[in-house]
Design a protein around this motif. Structure first.
Motif, short mmCIF file in Angstrom:
data_model
loop_
_atom_site.label_atom_id
_atom_site.label_comp_id
_atom_site.label_asym_id
_atom_site.label_seq_id
_atom_site.Cartn_x
_atom_site.Cartn_y
_atom_site.Cartn_z
N ASN A 35 3.10 1.33 16.07
CA ASN A 35 2.76 1.65 17.46
C ASN A 35 1.97 0.49 18.06
OD1 ASN A 35 2.48 3.03 19.85
ND2 ASN A 35 0.71 4.22 19.15
N THR A 36 2.68 -0.59 18.37
CA THR A 36 2.08 -1.82 18.87
C THR A 36 2.71 -2.20 20.20
OG1 THR A 36 1.72 -2.61 16.60
CG2 THR A 36 1.66 -4.26 18.35
N MET A 37 1.88 -2.58 21.16
CA MET A 37 2.39 -3.07 22.44
C MET A 37 2.67 -4.56 22.33
SD MET A 37 0.49 -2.90 26.18
CE MET A 37 -0.87 -4.00 25.71
N PHE A 158 5.73 -4.17 26.60
CA PHE A 158 6.80 -3.41 25.94
C PHE A 158 6.21 -2.53 24.86
CE2 PHE A 158 10.48 -3.74 22.73
CZ PHE A 158 11.08 -2.59 23.23
N PHE A 159 6.57 -1.24 24.92
CA PHE A 159 6.13 -0.26 23.93
C PHE A 159 7.35 0.17 23.12
CE2 PHE A 159 3.45 -0.18 27.63
CZ PHE A 159 2.16 -0.06 27.14
N PRO A 160 7.62 -0.50 21.99
CA PRO A 160 8.88 -0.28 21.26
C PRO A 160 9.14 1.15 20.84
CG PRO A 160 7.76 -2.24 20.44
CD PRO A 160 6.80 -1.55 21.36
N GLN A 161 8.12 1.88 20.41
CA GLN A 161 8.38 3.22 19.87
C GLN A 161 8.94 4.16 20.92
OE1 GLN A 161 5.19 4.80 17.45
NE2 GLN A 161 5.98 3.63 15.72
N SER A 162 8.51 4.01 22.16
CA SER A 162 9.03 4.87 23.23
C SER A 162 10.13 4.19 24.04
CB SER A 162 7.89 5.26 24.18
OG SER A 162 7.43 4.13 24.90
N GLY A 163 10.18 2.85 23.95
CA GLY A 163 11.13 2.10 24.75
C GLY A 163 10.63 1.79 26.15
N LYS A 164 9.43 2.24 26.46
CA LYS A 164 8.87 2.04 27.80
C LYS A 164 8.51 0.58 28.03
CE LYS A 164 5.05 3.60 30.77
NZ LYS A 164 3.86 4.49 30.86
N VAL A 165 8.79 0.10 29.25
CA VAL A 165 8.39 -1.24 29.66
C VAL A 165 7.63 -1.13 30.97
CG1 VAL A 165 9.15 -3.53 30.42
CG2 VAL A 165 10.34 -2.38 28.55
#
Length: 201
Positions: A35-37, A158-165
């Motif tokens: 959980n890394t931005m 970018f928040f990879p776990q959620s896909g949110k940018v």
């Protein structure tokens, strides 16, 4: 084998987002299953946020094609095309190593702004975007979103776990750090060959 010299190492704790974060500079990439931005600032360069839609394993790269007067961009032997392919496969290979599935990858694309004024004649940003979009289409990786071209630098979260940018357009530069960094990067990639070969999956 991974080329670790391109792996971003600038890790920090972001108090605003209350999360661990990694800053990716020009020529670097980062991939994670945690959980890394992942944060980067783009001018003429492009970043591709790639993510396995089921596992949440994801990453981001930050690259620019060198000027290439020897061949057209769509030529398989173009030096610029080789460089772009190398930058993309470094990220993809690291995602696969972490357990991502190539058939589940999805992308978001950012950057390619016309911020290097003296480089307008080579259409740096446009060429970067054109390469990335063609490459993703050829690899059958769907592009879920993009914010490209225009004249502004961009800061990407970018928040990879959620896909949110989350995207911030920088309408006013308080210093020349972004431009100076991209000029230095442009000089580096035009004076040094792509380092080594990588195994393609």
């Amino acid at each position: 084998m991974m080329n670790d010299k391109n792996l971003a190492t600038n890790c920090y704790y972001d108090r605003y987002f209350d999360t661990q974060a990694v800053k990716v500079l020009p020529g670097q990439y980062f991939a994670t299953h945690e959980n890394t931005m992942i944060v980067t600032v783009l001018g003429s360069c492009v970043s591709v946020c790639l993510r396995d839609r089921l596992s949440g394993i994801g990453g981001l790269n930050h690259f620019m094609l060198p000027r290439d007067s020897s061949a057209e961009l769509n030529s398989p032997i173009a030096a610029s095309g080789r460089y772009g392919l190398y930058a993309m496969e470094l990220l993809v290979n690291h995602l696969l190593k972490l357990g991502a599935c190539r058939s589940r990858l999805e992308a978001k694309v950012f950057g390619g702004g016309q911020v290097l004024k003296h480089m307008n004649f080579v259409n740096v940003g446009q060429r970067n975007v054109k390469f990335v979009m063609e490459h993703l289409r050829n690899e059958l990786i769907p592009v879920l979103g993009k914010d490209v071209l225009d004249i502004y630098p961009r800061k990407v979260y970018f928040f990879p776990q959620s896909g949110k940018v989350m995207l911030k357009k920088i309408h006013s530069l308080h210093n020349t750090t972004i431009i100076d960094r991209e000029k230095a990067y442009m000089h580096e990639i035009e004076t040094q060959p792509v380092a080594g070969e990588i195994d393609l999956f």
